[in-house]
Scaffold this active site. Structure first.
Site: not given
Ligand code: BG6
Length: 515
Positions: A68, A203-204, A266
């Site tokens: 935006r 989902d990273h 996660h």
């Molecule tokens: C994110 C959450 O998906 O994952 C955060 O929204 C969290 O709150 C983060 O801190 C943790 O990811 P990582 O890769 O640092 O373990």
């Protein structure tokens, strides 16, 4: 397992290529919605830089940022450059950076305006003409979740959900839904426009090397699989502890809480990979079929069981890493009467032949003693102790510990004889550490995931039915917690290992692993 920093015969014969090998990727245009947002600056743009640095991007690669904010192309390029310089895991090479950003386009506008989609379409067609072939299109939704259905439907209206002779994909960030009903609705809205094969739900954690190593550990070694069941395993603990608070994210976190923020996605993904049956191949759907099956075997707690199977809590004031921090209720933007949990612990059961009777304990929290994500598989004690009375004090059940972060690796605890004239035993660890075995930095999760989305490999993304199965487990807990508006929310001191109430969740003489 070997952790020494010396090359093994295998390494000498097969020089290891760490990082993201140059897999061929079709020419692609990547459109990032929410390009000026936090995720884009901290993760996506630096990941793209590192892919460019490794030569892993397609030879013809075009990038469009949509948001935006009223920026010109150049203003946005400068912002992107600053973020990459600040957040990239390697110091940027100016030539590579110029190559990546030089042609990058920025389109300002609101996500519900038809005009923006007209502009996107025009720019994409320009790219195709310049390349004399249609480019694959990847739309990356890194916006607030309320825009996910809007963007999907507008892309459909503008005729951008498919392209002749090229692939079109949509990548959707988390949170995918807010509860079971909203996830079902969002799925339906997205699938009205896109086919499931085009949808990549992020989902990273699945992009993390150590999470993928879970599959390697289980399915590339004959050592573990024979004991990976109820006959040998006593219980499993999955911990995702963080030593940070909510930062400036009160607006998001107040409506989310630890259960939605980390457990539903996660941690449940870790659980699925740990407990699923071996897939017949690593084809995306074969892997996801197995994950789905095991998730469906997890019986969601009934409303009456929620109190006995879960603990929620909030951090109070305390000291983390030597610094005084305020409690959650005093954080800026947080309602002083908030009932949002910053800590959640759960006991779950996987009801199938492999796992029946093995409790799986999960815990996560903000402002805990340290940051660690790990899975601890504790085996049953040996059936008979021949050393009784003469030194069995140190005999502990074996544990397999998978550390996702930091100090990524795997360790197995064993009982070993203490040197000396008597038979005394104590636990020792056999360790494999990524840092020493591979001597190279792992790529960031987003590098792998962006590349996979461009290649059309959905193995590390959550399928539509899987996301529903995940929510189905968590939803009853959310509903029960929401309905209970009176019981006090336990507090834990920031910097501690969490609330004492979580200890009661563990049956018998089981203990949480020390944080
Ligand atoms: C994110 C959450 O998906 O994952 C955060 O929204 C969290 O709150 C983060 O801190 C943790 O990811 P990582 O890769 O640092 O373990």
């Amino acid at each position: 397992m070997q952790s020494a920093a010396v090359a093994t015969d295998f390494e000498q014969d097969n020089p290891l290529i760490a990082g993201l090998e140059r897999l061929p990727v079709r020419p692609t245009a990547l459109v990032i919605f929410g390009a000026t947002g936090d995720l884009s600056h901290r993760k996506l743009l630096p990941a793209l830089y590192n892919l460019a640095h490794e030569g892993a991007l397609p030879e013809r690669f075009e990038l469009i940022g949509v948001s935006r904010s009223e920026f010109s192309h150049d203003e946005f390029r400068n912002e992107a450059r600053e973020s990459i310089e600040r957040f990239s895991r390697r110091r940027p090479d100016q030539n590579v950076l110029n190559g990546l950003l030089g042609e990058m386009r920025y389109l300002p506008g609101s996500f519900d305006s038809d005009e923006v989609y007209g502009e996107i379409g025009k720019t994409l067609r320009e790219f195709d003409e310049r390349a004399s072939e249609p480019l694959n299109r990847v739309f990356y939704l890194s916006t607030a979740p309320q825009f996910f259905p809007v963007i999907a439907s507008k892309l459909g209206d503008a005729g951008l959900s498919e392209c002749e002779r090229a692939e079109t994909r949509i990548v959707i960030e988390k949170p995918f839904g807010y509860d079971l009903a909203s996830a079902q609705q969002l799925n339906a809205q997205v699938l009205e426009v896109f086919d499931e094969s085009q949808v990549f739900r992020i989902d990273h954690y699945l992009g993390k090397e150590t999470v993928q190593n879970l599959m390697a550990l289980r399915f590339a070694n004959a050592l573990f699989e024979p004991v990976w069941n109820r006959n040998f395993i006593d219980h499993v603990q999955i911990t995702a502890a963080e030593d940070i608070g909510i930062g400036g994210r009160a607006g998001y976190y107040e409506g989310a809480g630890a259960l939605r923020d980390l457990v539903q996605n996660h941690m449940m993904q870790l659980l699925a990979l740990l407990t699923m049956e071996p897939p017949s191949s690593f084809d995306a759907d074969r892997v996801r079929d197995e994950k789905l099956k095991v998730l469906e075997a997890i019986v969601p707690p009934s409303p009456g069981d929620v109190a006995a199977m879960t603990v929620r809590a909030q951090y109070g004031p305390g000291t983390v890493g030597g610094k005084r921090v305020t409690g959650y209720l005093e954080e800026e933007g947080v309602d002083p009467h908030s009932r949002t949990e910053t800590y959640a612990a759960l006991k779950l059961h996987v009801s199938n032949w492999r796992w029946a009777g093995v409790p799986v304990y999960l815990r996560t929290g903000k402002q805990l003693a340290r940051k660690v994500t790990e899975i601890v598989v504790t085996l049953k004690p040996v059936p008979h102790l021949a050393f009784k009375n003469i030194g069995s004090v140190g005999v502990q059940p074996n544990q397999i510990i998978l550390t996702v972060q930091p100090d990524e690796g795997v360790s197995v605890s064993l009982g070993a004889k203490i040197p000396g004239a008597t038979m005394r035993i104590r636990p020792v660890n056999m360790e494999f550490r990524y840092g020493t075995s591979f001597l190279s930095e792992s790529p960031e999760a987003y590098e792998r995931l962006i590349l996979d989305a461009m290649r059309g490999d959905a193995t590390l993304f959550t399928r539509g039915d899987e996301i529903i199965a995940l929510w189905a487990i968590i939803d009853p807990i959310l509903q029960a917690w929401k309905a209970d508006t009176t019981s006090p929310i336990p507090q834990y001191a920031a910097g501690s290992a969490g609330p004492a109430e979580a200890d009661a969740l563990l049956d018998g003489d089981r203990r949480w692993r020390r944080l």
